[in-house]
Design a protein around this motif. Structure first.
Motif, PDB file in Angstrom:
ATOM      1  N   LYS A 134       0.830  -1.210   0.000  1.00  0.00           N
ATOM      2  CA  LYS A 134       0.000   0.000   0.000  1.00  0.00           C
ATOM      3  C   LYS A 134       0.858   1.251   0.000  1.00  0.00           C
ATOM      4  O   LYS A 134       0.523   2.246  -0.633  1.00  0.00           O
ATOM      5  N   LYS A 135       1.992   1.202   0.687  1.00  0.00           N
ATOM      6  CA  LYS A 135       2.898   2.348   0.741  1.00  0.00           C
ATOM      7  C   LYS A 135       4.307   1.839   1.001  1.00  0.00           C
ATOM      8  O   LYS A 135       4.512   0.956   1.838  1.00  0.00           O
ATOM      9  N   ALA A 136       5.261   2.403   0.275  1.00  0.00           N
ATOM     10  CA  ALA A 136       6.660   2.004   0.453  1.00  0.00           C
ATOM     11  C   ALA A 136       7.236   2.684   1.678  1.00  0.00           C
ATOM     12  O   ALA A 136       8.022   3.626   1.598  1.00  0.00           O
ATOM     13  N   SER A 137       6.822   2.197   2.815  1.00  0.00           N
ATOM     14  CA  SER A 137       7.241   2.744   4.101  1.00  0.00           C
ATOM     15  C   SER A 137       7.383   1.591   5.077  1.00  0.00           C
ATOM     16  O   SER A 137       6.652   0.590   4.996  1.00  0.00           O
ATOM     17  N   LEU A 138       8.303   1.717   6.008  1.00  0.00           N
ATOM     18  CA  LEU A 138       8.468   0.663   7.002  1.00  0.00           C
ATOM     19  C   LEU A 138       7.280   0.571   7.943  1.00  0.00           C
ATOM     20  O   LEU A 138       7.176  -0.375   8.724  1.00  0.00           O
ATOM     21  N   GLU A 139       6.370   1.512   7.867  1.00  0.00           N
ATOM     22  CA  GLU A 139       5.120   1.413   8.610  1.00  0.00           C
ATOM     23  C   GLU A 139       4.162   0.425   7.946  1.00  0.00           C
ATOM     24  O   GLU A 139       3.197  -0.014   8.563  1.00  0.00           O
ATOM     25  N   ASP A 140       4.419   0.089   6.691  1.00  0.00           N
ATOM     26  CA  ASP A 140       3.602  -0.864   5.956  1.00  0.00           C
ATOM     27  C   ASP A 140       4.202  -2.257   6.150  1.00  0.00           C
ATOM     28  O   ASP A 140       5.358  -2.513   5.802  1.00  0.00           O
ATOM     29  N   SER A 141       3.417  -3.181   6.670  1.00  0.00           N
ATOM     30  CA  SER A 141       3.962  -4.488   7.058  1.00  0.00           C
ATOM     31  C   SER A 141       4.435  -5.305   5.850  1.00  0.00           C
ATOM     32  O   SER A 141       5.409  -6.056   5.951  1.00  0.00           O
ATOM     33  N   THR A 142       3.760  -5.166   4.703  1.00  0.00           N
ATOM     34  CA  THR A 142       4.193  -5.917   3.532  1.00  0.00           C
ATOM     35  C   THR A 142       5.503  -5.377   2.996  1.00  0.00           C
ATOM     36  O   THR A 142       6.410  -6.141   2.630  1.00  0.00           O
ATOM     37  N   PHE A 143       5.628  -4.056   2.924  1.00  0.00           N
ATOM     38  CA  PHE A 143       6.892  -3.477   2.471  1.00  0.00           C
ATOM     39  C   PHE A 143       8.014  -3.821   3.446  1.00  0.00           C
ATOM     40  O   PHE A 143       9.133  -4.122   3.050  1.00  0.00           O
ATOM     41  N   ARG A 144       7.691  -3.828   4.726  1.00  0.00           N
ATOM     42  CA  ARG A 144       8.691  -4.187   5.734  1.00  0.00           C
ATOM     43  C   ARG A 144       9.148  -5.626   5.538  1.00  0.00           C
ATOM     44  O   ARG A 144      10.337  -5.940   5.676  1.00  0.00           O
ATOM     45  N   ALA A 145       8.214  -6.507   5.184  1.00  0.00           N
ATOM     46  CA  ALA A 145       8.575  -7.901   4.926  1.00  0.00           C
ATOM     47  C   ALA A 145       9.490  -8.012   3.711  1.00  0.00           C
ATOM     48  O   ALA A 145      10.426  -8.816   3.695  1.00  0.00           O
ATOM     49  N   PHE A 146       9.227  -7.197   2.694  1.00  0.00           N
ATOM     50  CA  PHE A 146      10.085  -7.203   1.509  1.00  0.00           C
ATOM     51  C   PHE A 146      11.491  -6.709   1.845  1.00  0.00           C
ATOM     52  O   PHE A 146      12.485  -7.263   1.357  1.00  0.00           O
ATOM     53  N   VAL A 147      11.595  -5.686   2.662  1.00  0.00           N
ATOM     54  CA  VAL A 147      12.913  -5.173   3.050  1.00  0.00           C
ATOM     55  C   VAL A 147      13.687  -6.238   3.808  1.00  0.00           C
ATOM     56  O   VAL A 147      14.888  -6.407   3.624  1.00  0.00           O
ATOM     57  N   LYS A 148      12.995  -6.980   4.640  1.00  0.00           N
ATOM     58  CA  LYS A 148      13.627  -8.047   5.399  1.00  0.00           C
ATOM     59  C   LYS A 148      14.078  -9.184   4.484  1.00  0.00           C
ATOM     60  O   LYS A 148      15.170  -9.738   4.644  1.00  0.00           O
ATOM     61  N   ASP A 149      13.240  -9.532   3.512  1.00  0.00           N
ATOM     62  CA  ASP A 149      13.516 -10.671   2.629  1.00  0.00           C
ATOM     63  C   ASP A 149      13.065 -10.327   1.216  1.00  0.00           C
ATOM     64  O   ASP A 149      11.870 -10.377   0.910  1.00  0.00           O
ATOM     65  N   PRO A 150      13.984  -9.969   0.317  1.00  0.00           N
ATOM     66  CA  PRO A 150      13.597  -9.603  -1.051  1.00  0.00           C
ATOM     67  C   PRO A 150      12.865 -10.702  -1.809  1.00  0.00           C
ATOM     68  O   PRO A 150      12.195 -10.422  -2.795  1.00  0.00           O
ATOM     69  N   ASN A 151      12.994 -11.943  -1.351  1.00  0.00           N
ATOM     70  CA  ASN A 151      12.260 -13.030  -1.996  1.00  0.00           C
ATOM     71  C   ASN A 151      10.814 -13.119  -1.513  1.00  0.00           C
ATOM     72  O   ASN A 151      10.054 -13.979  -1.979  1.00  0.00           O
TER      73      ASN A 151
END
Length: 414
Positions: free
Chosen positions: A232-249
């Motif tokens: 929804k938003k490329a921010s670490l407040e967004d849980s999905t984006f945060r998951a991507f930052v943690k694991d690019p896969n």
């Protein structure tokens, strides 16, 4: 003595959009229907009564505009015209002036925007060949814009128009475009498509506009291939984006994408702009990509792994450095990791998720671009077709205008 005649009627400066239907502009263009409303005006369908050619006409109101808004409006017209030398940018044909509006005559794309084609027509998703063909057109349009120093800042399917049964697309709506290669106009664009550095304001800081466009292209690529947004938003407040930052896969667990496309998206969604892929290399990777998606049947109702599993405390803030590293930015990012929110609507891509483009509420955009090379539009300095634009007045001319062909290099047909 003759009586004093009554005053001449004055044209309204605030006509409702429907009141203009049936009007004929310059004795030739009849406004027949309303195609859409935007933040900056109304778009009509129009027919040339002499040639029966259909056009789109964007009506930009003059009433109530302050000097800054007039400059921004003039900038949109000038930048769009300059960009429209490319075949995948919506053609601009004429400028017509009236007391209450500036009418911009545009190429007509009868099949609507890319958003509707994906969400309502079901095009592109599952058809990698067509998705690649169309994405390369969008990419080439943006490459051309950047080559002449224009940065769109609002790339999204709503601003891309479709014709030829979905095989041709045209980049449109330059309302937020700029000539500035760096900007402090944070929050400019649409949230789903905004890069982390654009959406994360820093005092006395600026962000690069070209990498911001690259990021937006990545979200459009996910829309085309998967029919959804990555987050929804490329921010670490967004849980999905945060998951991507943690694991690019992580995207492979929620999207039906191949390892090759996942690698491309990793390069696009690189939070450090110094390592984010450029447009030339991106084009090479897209052309070489053998397949975007796995054999597509239907989308899973829920992701195999939930983004909530990635607790904020497990993410390294330095994995998402927005720009060149500095202690204040690092501290702010580390603070943002403590924010806990429910899972974002990572699959949200439906008619209800359509977004309006916005300027930041703290926008400092004056309408002037620091390195602008175009002439400001005004009634006192009419444009001409040999580099600028002129009003259309003659009724006996043929087609409005045909641009000199843009010759692209290294284009592979699909």
């Amino acid at each position: 003595m003759l009586p004093t005649p009554p005053p001449s009627p004055q044209l309204s400066t605030c006509l409702p959009p429907e009141a203009r239907l049936g009007c004929i502009l310059a004795g030739r263009l009849e406004l027949t229907s309303i195609l859409g409303h935007g933040a900056f005006g109304v778009v009509y369908q129009a027919v040339d009564v002499l040639t029966n050619t259909t056009y789109a006409v964007k009506a930009l109101p003059k009433a109530g505009l302050d000097a800054r808004q007039k400059r921004i409006q003039g900038r949109e017209i000038a930048l769009h015209y300059q960009a429209s030398q490319h075949p995948n940018v919506l053609g601009m044909q004429r400028i017509l002036e009236s007391p209450d509006c500036t009418f911009v005559v545009l190429e007509y794309c009868p099949e609507g925007d890319l958003f509707a084609n994906i969400t309502e027509q079901g095009r592109y998703v599952g058809d990698d060949h067509l998705a690649k063909h169309v994405f390369l057109q969008i990419l080439d349009a943006v490459r051309y814009c950047h080559s002449v120093g224009i940065y769109h800042r609002d790339l999204k399917p709503e601003n891309i128009l479709v014709k030829d049964h979905g095989h041709t697309v045209k980049l449109a709506d330059f309302g937020l475009a700029t000539k500035d290669s760096v900007s402090n106009d944070y929050g400019c664009g649409s949230t789903f498509y905004m890069s982390p550095e654009c959406g994360h304001s820093q005092p006395h800081a600026r962000y690069a506009t070209a990498p911001n466009d690259v990021w937006s292209l990545g979200v459009v690529l996910v829309n085309l291939t998967c029919g959804r947004n990555p987050w929804k938003k490329a921010s670490l407040e967004d849980s999905t984006f945060r998951a991507f930052v943690k694991d690019p896969n992580f995207l492979r667990s929620i999207l039906n994408i191949t390892p090759e496309l996942n690698h491309i998206l990793e390069r696009i969604f690189e939070c450090d702009i110094r390592r984010r892929i450029g447009l030339d290399e991106l084009r090479e990777l897209i052309v070489a990509c053998p397949q975007f998606t796995t054999f597509y049947s239907e989308l899973a109702p829920s992701p195999p792994r939930s983004p909530v599993e990635y607790a904020p405390a497990t993410v390294d803030a330095m994995d998402c450095a927005a720009t060149a590293p500095s202690s204040p930015e690092t501290d702010i990012l580390r603070q943002s990791l403590r924010f806990t929110s429910p899972a974002s609507q990572w699959s949200m891509f439906s008619p209800s998720s359509k977004q309006n483009s916005i300027y930041s509420t703290t926008s400092s955009d004056s309408g002037y671009d620091s390195d602008a090379s175009y002439t400001e539009v005004s009634n006192n300095q009419p444009f001409n077709f040999y580099g600028n634009l002129i009003p259309f007045q003659e009724q006996n001319k043929g087609p409005y205008f045909t641009h000199q062909p843009y010759v692209a290099t290294n284009i592979t047909a699909y």
